[in-house]
Design an enzyme around this catalytic site. Sequence first.
Site, PDB file in Angstrom:
ATOM      1  N   ARG A  55       0.798  -1.220   0.000  1.00 12.06           N
ATOM      2  CA  ARG A  55       0.000   0.000   0.000  1.00 12.06           C
ATOM      3  C   ARG A  55       0.836   1.277   0.000  1.00 12.06           C
ATOM      4  O   ARG A  55       0.626   2.167  -0.813  1.00 12.06           O
ATOM      5  CB  ARG A  55      -0.885   0.057   1.253  1.00 12.06           C
ATOM      6  CG  ARG A  55      -2.202  -0.592   1.121  1.00 12.06           C
ATOM      7  CD  ARG A  55      -2.663  -1.044   2.485  1.00 12.06           C
ATOM      8  NE  ARG A  55      -1.965  -2.281   2.794  1.00 12.06           N
ATOM      9  CZ  ARG A  55      -2.444  -3.477   2.495  1.00 12.06           C
ATOM     10  NH1 ARG A  55      -3.621  -3.586   1.972  1.00 12.06           N
ATOM     11  NH2 ARG A  55      -1.751  -4.563   2.743  1.00 12.06           N
ATOM     12  N   THR A  56       1.770   1.353   0.942  1.00 12.70           N
ATOM     13  CA  THR A  56       2.485   2.612   1.136  1.00 12.70           C
ATOM     14  C   THR A  56       3.296   2.960  -0.114  1.00 12.70           C
ATOM     15  O   THR A  56       3.291   4.106  -0.576  1.00 12.70           O
ATOM     16  CB  THR A  56       3.395   2.518   2.376  1.00 12.70           C
ATOM     17  OG1 THR A  56       2.587   2.102   3.484  1.00 12.70           O
ATOM     18  CG2 THR A  56       4.046   3.842   2.695  1.00 12.70           C
ATOM     19  N   LYS A  83      24.741  -5.863  -2.050  1.00 10.35           N
ATOM     20  CA  LYS A  83      26.199  -6.100  -2.131  1.00 10.35           C
ATOM     21  C   LYS A  83      26.912  -5.473  -0.942  1.00 10.35           C
ATOM     22  O   LYS A  83      28.131  -5.427  -0.900  1.00 10.35           O
ATOM     23  CB  LYS A  83      26.743  -5.488  -3.426  1.00 10.35           C
ATOM     24  CG  LYS A  83      26.145  -6.071  -4.687  1.00 10.35           C
ATOM     25  CD  LYS A  83      26.739  -5.384  -5.903  1.00 10.35           C
ATOM     26  CE  LYS A  83      26.061  -5.833  -7.184  1.00 10.35           C
ATOM     27  NZ  LYS A  83      26.473  -5.024  -8.328  1.00 10.35           N
ATOM     28  N   ARG A 105      11.511   3.963   3.454  1.00 15.88           N
ATOM     29  CA  ARG A 105      11.060   2.945   4.413  1.00 15.88           C
ATOM     30  C   ARG A 105      12.261   2.095   4.746  1.00 15.88           C
ATOM     31  O   ARG A 105      12.968   1.625   3.846  1.00 15.88           O
ATOM     32  CB  ARG A 105       9.943   2.091   3.828  1.00 15.88           C
ATOM     33  CG  ARG A 105       9.674   0.863   4.682  1.00 15.88           C
ATOM     34  CD  ARG A 105       8.421   0.148   4.323  1.00 15.88           C
ATOM     35  NE  ARG A 105       7.252   0.888   4.761  1.00 15.88           N
ATOM     36  CZ  ARG A 105       6.044   0.333   4.922  1.00 15.88           C
ATOM     37  NH1 ARG A 105       5.863  -0.936   4.676  1.00 15.88           N
ATOM     38  NH2 ARG A 105       5.019   1.058   5.318  1.00 15.88           N
ATOM     39  N   HIS A 135       5.441   6.125  11.474  1.00 17.15           N
ATOM     40  CA  HIS A 135       4.884   5.997  10.126  1.00 17.15           C
ATOM     41  C   HIS A 135       3.900   7.172   9.985  1.00 17.15           C
ATOM     42  O   HIS A 135       2.688   6.989   9.988  1.00 17.15           O
ATOM     43  CB  HIS A 135       4.177   4.640  10.019  1.00 17.15           C
ATOM     44  CG  HIS A 135       3.794   4.222   8.634  1.00 17.15           C
ATOM     45  ND1 HIS A 135       3.950   5.036   7.528  1.00 17.15           N
ATOM     46  CD2 HIS A 135       3.238   3.068   8.171  1.00 17.15           C
ATOM     47  CE1 HIS A 135       3.506   4.385   6.463  1.00 17.15           C
ATOM     48  NE2 HIS A 135       3.077   3.206   6.816  1.00 17.15           N
TER      49      HIS A 135
END
Length: 341
Positions: A55-56, A83, A105, A135
């Site tokens: 969703r976000t 890496k 995020r 959030h």
Amino acid sequence: MQRHLISAADLTRDDAVLVLDTAEEMSRVADRPIKKLPTLRGRTVVNLFFEDSTRTRISFEAAEKRLSADVINFTAKGSSVSKGESLKDTAQTLEAMGVDAVVIRHHASGAPYRLANSGWIDAAVINAGDGTHQHPTQALLDAFTMRRRLVGRDAGLGQDLTGRRITIVGDVLHSRVARSNVDLLHTLGADVVLVAPPTLLPVGVGSWPCEVAYDLDGVLPKSDAVMMLRVQRERMNAAFFPTEREYARRYGLNGDRMAKMPEHAVVMHPGPMVRGMEITAEVADSDRCTVVEQVSNGVSIRMAVLYLLLGGNEPAAPHTRPASHPAGETAAHTPDAAEEK
Ligand code: NCD
């Protein structure tokens, strides 16, 4: 508004109401045949996702595109992060490409704060969820949904959530959604109650600006909105409750429990839902559940945040009727929502 959006706690009441009101304006764009505004034309936004998201991520991307920004999507999987590249090197790479905003995020609490305050990068930083910490755009979209449902779409303009009783239920310990909501709802004047098994409440919850209860059935009749949280198994390293059945029995929302809520009260969930655990399918699919509405409101909220952090003083949604408002006009007034109908 500050230059970055790292925590819901950074927003004043007036900042938060401004975001909600701007989002109302933005939501009208979704009702147009062409869902696009030129506001961020020529600006570049990077979506930097080190942790899974449905969703976000999609919601930020939709918001950026509706504002005509150039969008670059970065997911840690398949990038040089696999890496061993550090956040600093990734940030410096983005800076060298001249990005204007970074939506991040990250699994580590504090990563967006570090990015915003390190001097590695000049762009505006928007936290799209960091560890168990914050959030903020989720809390804003939740508050927007509550204001619309409990106060009204037009009646809500300029208003906060004073006196509304919000209950947040479930895995508070691992939930950045709960933390952000407690902060923002308190700022907006709401009364918040957390309901969770004692093992899923964080140490120090007593100092949060909310109440704590353990009996869901006792709290439901006094709630205007009940927000269910997912049990975040991916963040758990121990057994926090006996069995899923036992959890669902005590803290899950089913049809019988929902019937104890006042008639006007709504059920909310940030998604992803685990049907049968914290919420039954009957409740999730009922008219009182706002989960899908929260997703569409999320796009409007993220458009508002991007506009307020990057858009400067241009009107958010320039009028599009050619006769009175020629294309390209940038009159220095705020668009009147009523005229947009
Ligand atoms: C939440 C998250 O990622 O913090 N989901 C979301 O952003 N809509 C909650 C969760 O994962 O349970």
